[in-house]
Design a protein around this motif. Structure first.
Motif, PDB file in Angstrom:
ATOM      1  N   CYS A 178     -11.055 -16.585  -5.088  1.00  0.00           N
ATOM      2  CA  CYS A 178      -9.769 -16.151  -4.542  1.00  0.00           C
ATOM      3  C   CYS A 178      -8.834 -17.354  -4.470  1.00  0.00           C
ATOM      4  O   CYS A 178      -9.183 -18.398  -3.901  1.00  0.00           O
ATOM      5  CB  CYS A 178      -9.969 -15.540  -3.158  1.00  0.00           C
ATOM      6  SG  CYS A 178      -8.411 -15.132  -2.316  1.00  0.00           S
ATOM      7  N   GLY A 179      -7.641 -17.214  -5.033  1.00  0.00           N
ATOM      8  CA  GLY A 179      -6.687 -18.304  -5.034  1.00  0.00           C
ATOM      9  C   GLY A 179      -6.091 -18.586  -3.664  1.00  0.00           C
ATOM     10  O   GLY A 179      -5.431 -19.605  -3.473  1.00  0.00           O
ATOM     11  N   MET A 183     -12.750 -18.079  -1.670  1.00  0.00           N
ATOM     12  CA  MET A 183     -14.036 -17.396  -1.643  1.00  0.00           C
ATOM     13  C   MET A 183     -14.438 -16.978  -3.061  1.00  0.00           C
ATOM     14  O   MET A 183     -13.652 -16.379  -3.788  1.00  0.00           O
ATOM     15  CB  MET A 183     -13.963 -16.151  -0.758  1.00  0.00           C
ATOM     16  CG  MET A 183     -15.283 -15.421  -0.581  1.00  0.00           C
ATOM     17  SD  MET A 183     -16.489 -16.383   0.334  1.00  0.00           S
ATOM     18  CE  MET A 183     -15.712 -16.476   1.946  1.00  0.00           C
ATOM     19  N   PRO A 184     -15.674 -17.296  -3.499  1.00  0.00           N
ATOM     20  CA  PRO A 184     -16.093 -16.904  -4.848  1.00  0.00           C
ATOM     21  C   PRO A 184     -16.367 -15.415  -4.951  1.00  0.00           C
ATOM     22  O   PRO A 184     -16.773 -14.776  -3.975  1.00  0.00           O
ATOM     23  CB  PRO A 184     -17.387 -17.709  -5.052  1.00  0.00           C
ATOM     24  CG  PRO A 184     -17.910 -17.932  -3.676  1.00  0.00           C
ATOM     25  CD  PRO A 184     -16.719 -18.066  -2.791  1.00  0.00           C
ATOM     26  N   ARG A 185     -16.142 -14.868  -6.127  1.00  0.00           N
ATOM     27  CA  ARG A 185     -16.538 -13.497  -6.419  1.00  0.00           C
ATOM     28  C   ARG A 185     -18.030 -13.522  -6.751  1.00  0.00           C
ATOM     29  O   ARG A 185     -18.442 -14.167  -7.711  1.00  0.00           O
ATOM     30  CB  ARG A 185     -15.738 -12.938  -7.592  1.00  0.00           C
ATOM     31  CG  ARG A 185     -14.254 -12.741  -7.274  1.00  0.00           C
ATOM     32  CD  ARG A 185     -14.075 -11.691  -6.190  1.00  0.00           C
ATOM     33  NE  ARG A 185     -12.684 -11.355  -5.964  1.00  0.00           N
ATOM     34  CZ  ARG A 185     -11.960 -11.780  -4.946  1.00  0.00           C
ATOM     35  NH1 ARG A 185     -12.507 -12.607  -4.058  1.00  0.00           N
ATOM     36  NH2 ARG A 185     -10.712 -11.414  -4.793  1.00  0.00           N
ATOM     37  N   GLU A 186     -18.827 -12.807  -5.976  1.00  0.00           N
ATOM     38  CA  GLU A 186     -20.268 -12.813  -6.169  1.00  0.00           C
ATOM     39  C   GLU A 186     -20.741 -11.506  -6.781  1.00  0.00           C
ATOM     40  O   GLU A 186     -20.186 -10.432  -6.517  1.00  0.00           O
ATOM     41  CB  GLU A 186     -20.984 -13.075  -4.848  1.00  0.00           C
ATOM     42  CG  GLU A 186     -20.635 -14.432  -4.257  1.00  0.00           C
ATOM     43  CD  GLU A 186     -21.591 -14.852  -3.160  1.00  0.00           C
ATOM     44  OE1 GLU A 186     -22.801 -14.963  -3.450  1.00  0.00           O
ATOM     45  OE2 GLU A 186     -21.124 -15.065  -2.033  1.00  0.00           O
ATOM     46  N   LEU A 286      -6.592 -14.443  -8.479  1.00  0.00           N
ATOM     47  CA  LEU A 286      -7.913 -14.979  -8.795  1.00  0.00           C
ATOM     48  C   LEU A 286      -7.747 -16.216  -9.668  1.00  0.00           C
ATOM     49  O   LEU A 286      -6.887 -16.255 -10.552  1.00  0.00           O
ATOM     50  CB  LEU A 286      -8.756 -13.941  -9.542  1.00  0.00           C
ATOM     51  CG  LEU A 286      -9.294 -12.766  -8.727  1.00  0.00           C
ATOM     52  CD1 LEU A 286     -10.074 -11.821  -9.624  1.00  0.00           C
ATOM     53  CD2 LEU A 286     -10.161 -13.240  -7.582  1.00  0.00           C
ATOM     54  N   GLU A 287      -8.573 -17.216  -9.404  1.00  0.00           N
ATOM     55  CA  GLU A 287      -8.548 -18.447 -10.184  1.00  0.00           C
ATOM     56  C   GLU A 287      -9.940 -18.723 -10.734  1.00  0.00           C
ATOM     57  O   GLU A 287     -10.943 -18.258 -10.188  1.00  0.00           O
ATOM     58  CB  GLU A 287      -8.097 -19.616  -9.302  1.00  0.00           C
ATOM     59  CG  GLU A 287      -6.693 -19.446  -8.740  1.00  0.00           C
ATOM     60  CD  GLU A 287      -6.308 -20.582  -7.805  1.00  0.00           C
ATOM     61  OE1 GLU A 287      -7.188 -21.431  -7.508  1.00  0.00           O
ATOM     62  OE2 GLU A 287      -5.132 -20.618  -7.374  1.00  0.00           O
ATOM     63  N   ARG A 288      -9.992 -19.487 -11.806  1.00  0.00           N
ATOM     64  CA  ARG A 288     -11.286 -19.877 -12.369  1.00  0.00           C
ATOM     65  C   ARG A 288     -12.039 -20.803 -11.416  1.00  0.00           C
ATOM     66  O   ARG A 288     -11.438 -21.586 -10.685  1.00  0.00           O
ATOM     67  CB  ARG A 288     -11.089 -20.621 -13.684  1.00  0.00           C
ATOM     68  CG  ARG A 288     -10.598 -19.778 -14.846  1.00  0.00           C
ATOM     69  CD  ARG A 288     -10.474 -20.658 -16.069  1.00  0.00           C
ATOM     70  NE  ARG A 288     -10.171 -19.900 -17.272  1.00  0.00           N
ATOM     71  CZ  ARG A 288     -10.283 -20.384 -18.498  1.00  0.00           C
ATOM     72  NH1 ARG A 288     -10.677 -21.638 -18.677  1.00  0.00           N
ATOM     73  NH2 ARG A 288     -10.000 -19.641 -19.543  1.00  0.00           N
ATOM     74  N   GLY A 289     -13.371 -20.715 -11.459  1.00  0.00           N
ATOM     75  CA  GLY A 289     -14.175 -21.696 -10.764  1.00  0.00           C
ATOM     76  C   GLY A 289     -13.946 -23.073 -11.362  1.00  0.00           C
ATOM     77  O   GLY A 289     -13.608 -23.209 -12.546  1.00  0.00           O
TER      78      GLY A 289
END
Length: 336
Positions: A178-179, A183-186, A286-289
């Motif tokens: 999340c930009g 929090m990462p998308r799991e 959304l942003e890249r890891g």
């Protein structure tokens, strides 16, 4: 670099007393093993600052002989990191089929190094399901990575294998975060009723279940109870640690029909059904890891991360040229 801006550190610093790169401020030429470990702890302190709360570190480090004895560098780093509040989650063995010839006649040739997985706290991002699907057979593949070194005729003397980076990124760097909150998308995984048709026992179990008209609820009850009602995957409970009576009844019906094939459905395949969200709402970008390599060398980590759909940051006291970076990664530097 900003605080909380990196999802994963993957790096291979210069090993203690192995090579002198002739660069001011380099790590690896300290007078004692303790001084080397102290320098690495300074690095870890800074990596902890830039890591998100869900981030972690994959640190590739080898040992060194000092006065005819191994110095214990990896274990010294682990001990110091633990004392500083890090969690040492794995000591992965990087095993090699070959290596440099060993002239000594009174010891075995070294054919392994270490990859230490460290996390600042316990809720780090970890996609074991995706990794296992790629590297193993769906089960946990274990902590020995058999990867042979890659040949590199460039000026960098210690090339870092692409496969090490790829595995670390698969395991511990999310595709998207999340930009707004970071929090990462799991991955959301659910067990299905599918079995492996290449296994005769599994194929027969599916045939029996179909012939008997077992319902999805029957299969779910099998998976909820496991082989016994201790429950590998309790989905319905009554507060006593056992499944509800209705679930037990369905499981008993299935067991009567399936007999010894009952257990096959406790190992049914799992599938990805979606990705978790956060409380920021759908409007949050959304942003890249982001992968960081603080000792980037020729850019293997960056190149691999880009190819896997992540962003990457590389740092080096003796960096490759902008033109070489663009050639290796297909990306422009920040300066451009």
């Amino acid at each position: 670099m900003a605080d909380d801006s990196v999802d994963l550190v993957v790096t291979s610093p210069p090993y203690y007393k192995k090579r002198d790169y002739g660069v001011d401020g380099q790590i690896g030429q300290e007078a004692t093993p303790k001084a080397y470990v102290d320098a690495m702890m300074d690095c870890l302190k800074e990596w902890r600052r830039v890591l998100r709360p869900t981030g972690s570190v994959f640190l590739n480090v080898g040992d060194t002989y000092v006065k005819r004895s191994l110095a214990g560098i990896p274990s010294r780093i682990e001990a110091a990191a633990i004392d500083d509040g890090w969690l040492v989650r794995n000591r992965i063995i990087w095993a090699k089929d070959g290596g440099m010839p060993e002239p000594a006649k009174n010891k075995l040739a070294g054919r392994h190094e270490y990859i230490i997985h460290l996390a600042p706290q316990s809720n780090y991002y970890y996609d074991l399901f995706g990794y296992s699907k790629d590297v193993g057979n769906g089960a946990n593949p274990g902590d020995v990575w058999r990867i042979n070194p890659e040949r590199n005729m460039g000026r960098h003397l210690a090339p870092f294998p692409t496969e090490i980076v790829r595995r670390a990124v698969l395991l511990a760097c999310p595709l998207a975060v999340c930009g707004k909150c970071g929090m990462p998308r799991e991955r959301i995984v659910e067990r299905t009723a599918k079995l492996d048709p290449s296994r005769p026992q599994a194929r027969r179990a599916m045939e029996i279940a179909k012939e008997a008209g077992l319902t999805p609820d029957h299969i779910a009850a099998i998976q909820a109870t496991g082989v016994s009602d201790a429950g590998k995957a309790l989905q319905v409970q009554n507060g006593t640690g056992r499944n509800a009576a209705a679930v037990q009844l369905l499981a008993a019906e299935a067991k009567k029909v399936l007999g010894g094939y009952f257990r096959e459905f406790t190992f049914a395949q799992k599938e990805t059904v979606g990705w978790s969200g956060c409380d920021c709402g759908k409007e949050a970008p959304l942003e890249r890891g982001v992968v960081l390599d603080p000792f980037m060398g020729t850019g293997t980590t960056l190149r691999t991360a880009f190819a896997m759909g992540r962003n990457a940051v590389g740092v080096d006291l003796n960096p490759i040229t902008d033109e070489k970076f663009a050639e290796l990664t297909g990306q422009l530097t920040f300066d451009h």
